[in-house]
Write a protein that holds these residues in place. Structure first.
Motif, mmCIF file in Angstrom:
data_model
loop_
_atom_site.group_PDB
_atom_site.id
_atom_site.type_symbol
_atom_site.label_atom_id
_atom_site.label_comp_id
_atom_site.label_asym_id
_atom_site.label_seq_id
_atom_site.Cartn_x
_atom_site.Cartn_y
_atom_site.Cartn_z
ATOM 1 N N ARG A 126 42.331 46.291 34.919
ATOM 2 C CA ARG A 126 40.868 46.336 34.872
ATOM 3 C C ARG A 126 40.362 46.394 33.425
ATOM 4 N N ILE A 127 41.025 47.169 32.599
ATOM 5 C CA ILE A 127 40.623 47.255 31.191
ATOM 6 C C ILE A 127 40.812 45.913 30.491
ATOM 7 N N LEU A 128 41.947 45.286 30.726
ATOM 8 C CA LEU A 128 42.242 44.012 30.057
ATOM 9 C C LEU A 128 41.368 42.873 30.582
ATOM 10 N N LEU A 129 40.989 42.931 31.848
ATOM 11 C CA LEU A 129 40.050 41.938 32.366
ATOM 12 C C LEU A 129 38.741 41.980 31.595
ATOM 13 N N ALA A 130 38.298 43.206 31.308
ATOM 14 C CA ALA A 130 37.034 43.367 30.600
ATOM 15 C C ALA A 130 37.156 43.006 29.125
ATOM 16 N N THR A 131 38.287 43.322 28.506
ATOM 17 C CA THR A 131 38.413 43.144 27.058
ATOM 18 C C THR A 131 38.978 41.778 26.660
ATOM 19 N N LYS A 132 39.808 41.179 27.535
ATOM 20 C CA LYS A 132 40.423 39.895 27.185
ATOM 21 C C LYS A 132 39.990 38.750 28.105
ATOM 22 N N TYR A 172 40.266 36.962 32.203
ATOM 23 C CA TYR A 172 41.359 36.600 33.112
ATOM 24 C C TYR A 172 42.333 35.615 32.473
ATOM 25 N N SER A 173 41.827 34.545 31.894
ATOM 26 C CA SER A 173 42.722 33.506 31.360
ATOM 27 C C SER A 173 43.562 33.997 30.195
ATOM 28 N N SER A 174 42.975 34.825 29.333
ATOM 29 C CA SER A 174 43.695 35.293 28.141
ATOM 30 C C SER A 174 44.646 36.441 28.443
ATOM 31 N N MET A 175 44.362 37.198 29.484
ATOM 32 C CA MET A 175 45.212 38.324 29.844
ATOM 33 C C MET A 175 46.528 37.833 30.422
ATOM 34 N N ILE A 177 50.632 38.866 31.970
ATOM 35 C CA ILE A 177 51.429 39.919 32.596
ATOM 36 C C ILE A 177 52.072 40.796 31.526
ATOM 37 N N GLY A 178 52.479 40.179 30.428
ATOM 38 C CA GLY A 178 53.052 40.964 29.327
ATOM 39 C C GLY A 178 52.065 41.974 28.783
ATOM 40 N N ASP A 179 50.798 41.575 28.643
ATOM 41 C CA ASP A 179 49.770 42.519 28.189
ATOM 42 C C ASP A 179 49.663 43.699 29.148
ATOM 43 N N ILE A 180 49.679 43.398 30.442
ATOM 44 C CA ILE A 180 49.469 44.443 31.445
ATOM 45 C C ILE A 180 50.618 45.434 31.445
ATOM 46 N N VAL A 181 51.844 44.931 31.463
ATOM 47 C CA VAL A 181 52.970 45.864 31.533
ATOM 48 C C VAL A 181 53.075 46.680 30.250
ATOM 49 N N HIS A 207 31.904 40.818 35.740
ATOM 50 C CA HIS A 207 31.135 39.752 36.379
ATOM 51 C C HIS A 207 31.094 38.508 35.481
ATOM 52 N N GLY A 208 30.824 38.728 34.208
ATOM 53 C CA GLY A 208 30.758 37.611 33.277
ATOM 54 C C GLY A 208 32.074 36.856 33.191
ATOM 55 N N ASN A 209 33.179 37.596 33.170
ATOM 56 C CA ASN A 209 34.488 36.949 33.108
ATOM 57 C C ASN A 209 34.772 36.138 34.360
#
Length: 214
Positions: free
Chosen positions: A32-38, A40-43, A45-49, A119-121
């Protein structure tokens, strides 16, 4: 970083996947944090883990791909938001107060200050991943809009709101006002926003005889 342990819990019985609520919560929150900051396309799986402090196998034992994880993260946030709403007992509220409370619940940022960015993303991904925006519409936007519509229909039955009012348009105006305010000012929604919005709309909605039974 959420820093969850990578230890596994007992198998869930669903395909033998281990289930550990703390690990899943860490992955969901990082998503959820990475969706907002990066976005969907830029985020990745490596970022998340990395942010959640888990391994790729740990994540992939729970979600097959990024899309499924993001849908679960969206559902998680909407569920938390619904749980944060105070009970709405229409019979204990004056008609105008009932509408104010229903309008307050329209705010996407209720219990989630990052909601406008999300929402914007999702809107930005409408061409590449239209399912994301559809998920937001189906499970977030439409249910909260329908709650306001039902409140207005109840107020019509009580004789407080005119029968000839275009309720669908009123709901769209009320919901859209939160996005307009964010796009104009980029601020946290003012505490009196719902009151001011209803004060503006109420003269159009109220029955002429009882003035909306305010």
């Amino acid at each position: 970083m959420s820093g969850a342990s990578t230890g596994e819990g007992a198998p869930s019985g669903a395909g033998g996947r281990p289930r550990d609520p703390a690990i899943e919560e860490a992955i969901i929150e990082s998503t959820r944090i990475l969706l907002a900051t990066k976005g969907y396309s830029s985020m990745t799986i490596g970022d998340i883990v990395a942010d959640a402090g888990v391994t790729r196998p740990t994540l992939y034992r729970r979600w097959a791909n990024k899309y499924e994880l993001v849908v679960d993260a969206l559902q998680h946030g909407l569920r938390k938001q619904r749980e944060a709403y105070p009970p709405l007992d229409l019979q204990k509220l004056a008609p105008r107060e009932a509408m104010v409370e229903a309008v307050r619940r329209l705010d996407p940022r209720y219990h989630n200050p990052r909601a406008m960015t999300l929402h914007g993303n999702f809107m930005a991904e409408a061409e590449r991943e239209p399912g994301l925006l559809q998920q937001m519409r189906e499970h977030g936007n439409q249910p909260r809009c329908e709650e306001l519509a039902e409140v207005l229909r109840d107020l019509q039955r009580r004789g407080a709101v005119r029968e000839d009012v275009d309720l669908d348009m009123i709901v769209s105006l009320a919901f859209g006002s939160y996005f307009a305010d964010f796009n104009r000012y980029g601020r946290a929604v003012p505490t009196d926003f719902a009151d001011r919005l209803v004060a503006t709309l109420w003269p159009v909605l109220a029955t002429p005889d009882g003035k909306g039974l305010v």
